[in-house]
Design a protein around this motif. Sequence first.
Motif, PDB file in Angstrom:
ATOM      1  N   GLN A   1      -5.958 -14.950   7.783  1.00 50.95           N
ATOM      2  CA  GLN A   1      -5.833 -14.216   6.793  1.00 50.95           C
ATOM      3  C   GLN A   1      -5.688 -12.937   6.973  1.00 50.95           C
ATOM      4  OE1 GLN A   1      -5.156 -15.255   3.455  1.00 50.95           O
ATOM      5  NE2 GLN A   1      -5.348 -17.163   4.163  1.00 50.95           N
ATOM      6  N   PRO A   2      -4.526 -11.872   6.581  1.00 57.41           N
ATOM      7  CA  PRO A   2      -4.504 -10.664   6.983  1.00 57.41           C
ATOM      8  C   PRO A   2      -5.817  -9.800   6.459  1.00 57.41           C
ATOM      9  CG  PRO A   2      -2.658 -11.245   5.985  1.00 57.41           C
ATOM     10  CD  PRO A   2      -3.525 -12.614   5.902  1.00 57.41           C
ATOM     11  N   PRO A   3      -6.274  -8.770   7.317  1.00 56.77           N
ATOM     12  CA  PRO A   3      -5.742  -8.113   8.441  1.00 56.77           C
ATOM     13  C   PRO A   3      -6.391  -8.938   9.763  1.00 56.77           C
ATOM     14  CG  PRO A   3      -7.753  -6.958   7.794  1.00 56.77           C
ATOM     15  CD  PRO A   3      -7.447  -8.234   6.819  1.00 56.77           C
ATOM     16  N   HIS A   4      -6.789  -9.974   9.500  1.00 57.07           N
ATOM     17  CA  HIS A   4      -7.671 -10.856  10.774  1.00 57.07           C
ATOM     18  C   HIS A   4      -6.791 -11.562  11.451  1.00 57.07           C
ATOM     19  CE1 HIS A   4     -11.400  -9.593   8.808  1.00 57.07           C
ATOM     20  NE2 HIS A   4     -11.258 -10.074   7.692  1.00 57.07           N
ATOM     21  N   ALA A   5      -5.620 -11.936  10.907  1.00 55.65           N
ATOM     22  CA  ALA A   5      -4.605 -12.584  11.745  1.00 55.65           C
ATOM     23  C   ALA A   5      -4.062 -11.640  12.844  1.00 55.65           C
ATOM     24  CB  ALA A   5      -3.459 -13.166  10.840  1.00 55.65           C
ATOM     25  N   ALA A   6      -3.722 -10.656  12.558  1.00 57.13           N
ATOM     26  CA  ALA A   6      -3.184  -9.585  13.744  1.00 57.13           C
ATOM     27  C   ALA A   6      -4.405  -9.444  14.784  1.00 57.13           C
ATOM     28  CB  ALA A   6      -2.958  -8.168  12.884  1.00 57.13           C
ATOM     29  N   LEU A   7      -5.594  -9.331  14.651  1.00 57.11           N
ATOM     30  CA  LEU A   7      -6.761  -9.256  15.586  1.00 57.11           C
ATOM     31  C   LEU A   7      -6.910 -10.455  16.227  1.00 57.11           C
ATOM     32  CD1 LEU A   7      -8.584  -7.493  16.936  1.00 57.11           C
ATOM     33  CD2 LEU A   7     -10.393  -8.216  14.992  1.00 57.11           C
ATOM     34  N   LEU A  10      -3.828 -10.677  18.782  1.00 53.03           N
ATOM     35  CA  LEU A  10      -4.175  -9.864  19.919  1.00 53.03           C
ATOM     36  C   LEU A  10      -5.185 -10.504  20.911  1.00 53.03           C
ATOM     37  CD1 LEU A  10      -4.231  -7.101  21.301  1.00 53.03           C
ATOM     38  CD2 LEU A  10      -6.129  -6.362  19.901  1.00 53.03           C
ATOM     39  N   TYR A  11      -6.160 -11.147  20.481  1.00 53.92           N
ATOM     40  CA  TYR A  11      -7.118 -11.820  21.299  1.00 53.92           C
ATOM     41  C   TYR A  11      -6.338 -12.790  21.998  1.00 53.92           C
ATOM     42  CZ  TYR A  11     -11.125  -9.414  19.238  1.00 53.92           C
ATOM     43  OH  TYR A  11     -12.104  -8.383  18.798  1.00 53.92           O
ATOM     44  N   ARG A  12      -5.643 -13.716  21.547  1.00 53.83           N
ATOM     45  CA  ARG A  12      -4.716 -14.657  21.987  1.00 53.83           C
ATOM     46  C   ARG A  12      -3.924 -14.170  23.031  1.00 53.83           C
ATOM     47  NH1 ARG A  12      -3.980 -18.622  16.635  1.00 53.83           N
ATOM     48  NH2 ARG A  12      -6.177 -19.568  16.963  1.00 53.83           N
ATOM     49  N   LEU A  14      -4.333 -11.534  24.640  1.00 60.27           N
ATOM     50  CA  LEU A  14      -5.255 -10.975  25.794  1.00 60.27           C
ATOM     51  C   LEU A  14      -5.717 -12.008  27.000  1.00 60.27           C
ATOM     52  CD1 LEU A  14      -6.866  -7.889  24.269  1.00 60.27           C
ATOM     53  CD2 LEU A  14      -5.068  -7.835  25.668  1.00 60.27           C
ATOM     54  N   VAL A  15      -6.011 -13.094  26.069  1.00 60.74           N
ATOM     55  CA  VAL A  15      -6.583 -14.436  26.994  1.00 60.74           C
ATOM     56  C   VAL A  15      -5.440 -14.994  27.624  1.00 60.74           C
ATOM     57  CG1 VAL A  15      -7.178 -16.645  26.472  1.00 60.74           C
ATOM     58  CG2 VAL A  15      -8.414 -14.532  25.320  1.00 60.74           C
ATOM     59  N   ARG A  16      -4.156 -14.959  27.043  1.00 64.42           N
ATOM     60  CA  ARG A  16      -3.234 -15.490  27.866  1.00 64.42           C
ATOM     61  C   ARG A  16      -2.719 -14.725  28.962  1.00 64.42           C
ATOM     62  NH1 ARG A  16       1.812 -13.815  27.915  1.00 64.42           N
ATOM     63  NH2 ARG A  16       1.488 -12.563  25.821  1.00 64.42           N
ATOM     64  N   LEU A  17      -2.522 -13.310  28.934  1.00 62.48           N
ATOM     65  CA  LEU A  17      -2.406 -12.444  29.723  1.00 62.48           C
ATOM     66  C   LEU A  17      -3.554 -12.529  30.952  1.00 62.48           C
ATOM     67  CD1 LEU A  17      -1.545  -8.994  28.294  1.00 62.48           C
ATOM     68  CD2 LEU A  17      -0.166 -10.436  29.906  1.00 62.48           C
ATOM     69  N   ARG A  18      -4.658 -12.779  30.617  1.00 64.79           N
ATOM     70  CA  ARG A  18      -5.728 -13.005  31.759  1.00 64.79           C
ATOM     71  C   ARG A  18      -5.652 -14.067  32.627  1.00 64.79           C
ATOM     72  NH1 ARG A  18     -11.909 -12.442  29.961  1.00 64.79           N
ATOM     73  NH2 ARG A  18     -12.343 -14.217  31.344  1.00 64.79           N
ATOM     74  N   ARG A  19      -4.945 -15.051  31.979  1.00 65.61           N
ATOM     75  CA  ARG A  19      -4.680 -16.665  32.554  1.00 65.61           C
ATOM     76  C   ARG A  19      -3.508 -16.509  33.575  1.00 65.61           C
ATOM     77  NH1 ARG A  19      -5.566 -19.232  27.722  1.00 65.61           N
ATOM     78  NH2 ARG A  19      -3.246 -19.150  27.257  1.00 65.61           N
ATOM     79  N   GLU A  20      -2.304 -15.558  32.860  1.00 67.54           N
ATOM     80  CA  GLU A  20      -1.118 -15.759  33.768  1.00 67.54           C
ATOM     81  C   GLU A  20      -0.933 -14.571  34.753  1.00 67.54           C
ATOM     82  OE1 GLU A  20       1.683 -15.087  30.603  1.00 67.54           O
ATOM     83  OE2 GLU A  20       1.246 -17.207  29.640  1.00 67.54           O
ATOM     84  N   VAL A  21      -1.768 -13.613  34.731  1.00 69.41           N
ATOM     85  CA  VAL A  21      -1.710 -12.233  35.551  1.00 69.41           C
ATOM     86  C   VAL A  21      -2.803 -12.490  36.450  1.00 69.41           C
ATOM     87  CG1 VAL A  21      -1.476  -9.902  35.680  1.00 69.41           C
ATOM     88  CG2 VAL A  21      -0.484 -11.123  33.602  1.00 69.41           C
ATOM     89  N   PRO A  22      -2.800 -12.653  37.755  1.00 68.80           N
ATOM     90  CA  PRO A  22      -3.828 -12.975  38.741  1.00 68.80           C
ATOM     91  C   PRO A  22      -4.822 -11.483  38.728  1.00 68.80           C
ATOM     92  CG  PRO A  22      -1.877 -13.859  39.671  1.00 68.80           C
ATOM     93  CD  PRO A  22      -1.414 -13.218  38.330  1.00 68.80           C
TER      94      PRO A  22
END
Length: 100
Positions: A1-7, A10-12, A14-22
């Motif tokens: 539910q908004p506004p938690h959906a946006a946060l 963002l977390y997802r 950031l986690v994806r970037l951590r997996r994809e960017v060495p």
Amino acid sequence: QPPHAALLRLYRDLVRLRREVPALGNCRKDLTRVDFSEDDRWLVLERRDPHAPAAVLLCNFGAAARPVALPEERDLPPDAADAGTLPLGPHSAVLYLARP
């Protein structure tokens, strides 16, 4: 539910970037550099990887827009690198990933 959906998005992301960017996922402190100014309320975090491009996070924790100095000798956008700083809005951050 908004506004938690946006946060959550963002977390997802950031986690994806951590997996994809060495450079973001290797956790090597010897390849991490941090510059900051408590008085001016900015922080620059640079993460490297021996076999992949670097990542640079610039943060402005202040309530006013300000230029934040870029790390030297990095593959960042030419317009920003020429000036040596990047203007950041109040309470903002930007993540640059160097090209492979």
